[in-house]
Design a protein around this motif. Sequence first.
Motif, PDB file in Angstrom:
ATOM      1  N   CYS A 157       0.846  -1.305  -0.077  1.00  0.00           N
ATOM      2  CA  CYS A 157       0.070  -0.008  -0.031  1.00  0.00           C
ATOM      3  C   CYS A 157       0.917   1.038  -0.050  1.00  0.00           C
ATOM      4  CB  CYS A 157      -0.949  -0.072   1.377  1.00  0.00           C
ATOM      5  SG  CYS A 157      -2.241   1.462   1.369  1.00  0.00           S
ATOM      6  N   ARG A 189       3.988   1.387  -1.054  1.00  0.00           N
ATOM      7  CA  ARG A 189       4.453   1.636  -2.465  1.00  0.00           C
ATOM      8  C   ARG A 189       3.464   2.080  -3.661  1.00  0.00           C
ATOM      9  NH1 ARG A 189       6.516  -3.440  -6.068  1.00  0.00           N
ATOM     10  NH2 ARG A 189       7.501  -2.184  -7.889  1.00  0.00           N
ATOM     11  N   ARG A 190       2.249   1.485  -3.350  1.00  0.00           N
ATOM     12  CA  ARG A 190       1.317   2.183  -4.552  1.00  0.00           C
ATOM     13  C   ARG A 190       1.190   3.735  -4.084  1.00  0.00           C
ATOM     14  NH1 ARG A 190      -3.081  -2.405  -4.304  1.00  0.00           N
ATOM     15  NH2 ARG A 190      -2.018  -3.960  -5.378  1.00  0.00           N
ATOM     16  N   SER A 191       1.092   4.067  -2.770  1.00  0.00           N
ATOM     17  CA  SER A 191       0.863   5.529  -2.679  1.00  0.00           C
ATOM     18  C   SER A 191       2.314   6.361  -3.113  1.00  0.00           C
ATOM     19  CB  SER A 191       0.692   5.671  -1.079  1.00  0.00           C
ATOM     20  OG  SER A 191      -0.580   5.192  -0.723  1.00  0.00           O
ATOM     21  N   LEU A 225       2.782   3.271 -12.703  1.00  0.00           N
ATOM     22  CA  LEU A 225       1.627   3.495 -12.028  1.00  0.00           C
ATOM     23  C   LEU A 225       0.412   2.334 -12.696  1.00  0.00           C
ATOM     24  CD1 LEU A 225      -0.095   5.512  -9.991  1.00  0.00           C
ATOM     25  CD2 LEU A 225      -0.808   6.910 -12.025  1.00  0.00           C
ATOM     26  N   LEU A 257       1.259  -1.216 -11.613  1.00  0.00           N
ATOM     27  CA  LEU A 257       0.975  -1.398 -10.182  1.00  0.00           C
ATOM     28  C   LEU A 257      -0.347  -1.440  -9.682  1.00  0.00           C
ATOM     29  CD1 LEU A 257       2.855  -2.389  -7.846  1.00  0.00           C
ATOM     30  CD2 LEU A 257       3.160   0.135  -7.240  1.00  0.00           C
ATOM     31  N   LEU A 258      -0.934  -0.426 -10.389  1.00  0.00           N
ATOM     32  CA  LEU A 258      -2.283  -0.110  -9.917  1.00  0.00           C
ATOM     33  C   LEU A 258      -3.522  -0.729 -10.675  1.00  0.00           C
ATOM     34  CD1 LEU A 258      -0.707   1.722  -8.083  1.00  0.00           C
ATOM     35  CD2 LEU A 258      -2.546   3.192  -7.996  1.00  0.00           C
ATOM     36  N   GLN A 306      -7.856   2.760  -9.597  1.00  0.00           N
ATOM     37  CA  GLN A 306      -6.798   3.471  -8.728  1.00  0.00           C
ATOM     38  C   GLN A 306      -6.035   4.531  -9.559  1.00  0.00           C
ATOM     39  OE1 GLN A 306      -5.282  -0.102  -7.000  1.00  0.00           O
ATOM     40  NE2 GLN A 306      -6.365   0.569  -5.078  1.00  0.00           N
ATOM     41  N   CYS A 307      -5.552   3.859 -10.921  1.00  0.00           N
ATOM     42  CA  CYS A 307      -4.752   4.705 -11.898  1.00  0.00           C
ATOM     43  C   CYS A 307      -5.674   5.979 -12.329  1.00  0.00           C
ATOM     44  CB  CYS A 307      -4.424   3.762 -12.913  1.00  0.00           C
ATOM     45  SG  CYS A 307      -3.288   4.628 -14.048  1.00  0.00           S
TER      46      CYS A 307
END
Length: 257
Positions: free
Chosen positions: A2, A4-6, A199, A202-203, A207-208
Amino acid sequence: MCVRRSLVGLTFCTCYLASYLTNKYVLSVLKFTYPTLFQGWQTLIGGLLLHVSWKLGWVEINSSSRSHVLVWLPASVLFVGIIYAGSRALSRLAIPVFLTLHNVAEVIICGYQKCFQKEKTSPAKICSALLLLAAAGCLPFNDSQFNPDGYFWAIIHLLCVGDLFSVLDFPFLYFYRFHGSCCASGFLGFFLMFSTVKLKNLLAPGQCAAWIFFAKIITAGLSILLFDAILTSATTGCLLLGALGEALLVFSERKSS
């Protein structure tokens, strides 16, 4: 994961904001009117950074046969059109206006998917497309800084985006500001593309789309404070209508993913 995504999302937003503001500064404030040279400079910087990234193992570049390269030629032409027309349009239009017009590319992509790929389109996505079209269509009649050339090049730009899925003598002080800004633009353009790929890999699509929407909002808002933009109540209404349309698009993407 989470965190990493942020981090990837925040990096993308930072690159998006810095890239648009830097390009606007070079094209409008410094009044650089040679987009072909500007495009060449960005391509040179981007190519060098891509080669360095490949050598360091950050990206993977597979060798392709000549036939594969020929397949990419039409996309390469459209990419040139995106940068050239986008530079022309951005030099003449306020960033919020440019981004609202740019969103029409989503409508083109949506229409192509529905008509040619026969994909099922949710009611929310259809409403989003209609709102984005309405916002872009109303802007020319309500923009107090209306520039016909800017709108023309914006149309060429969004068509290229939708279809794609000159040495100067400068004053001494201006020389450093210009080359520093152009160099920053090349680096930021590369890192924006790099962070966009990360982006999307990964998402999830929803979310992207949310991160892209957030990046556009903060970029448009900050640009109003930094650059000369006259927004009447009618223009603001068009921009808000476009934002509503894109928010609905984000909702439809998150719901379908």
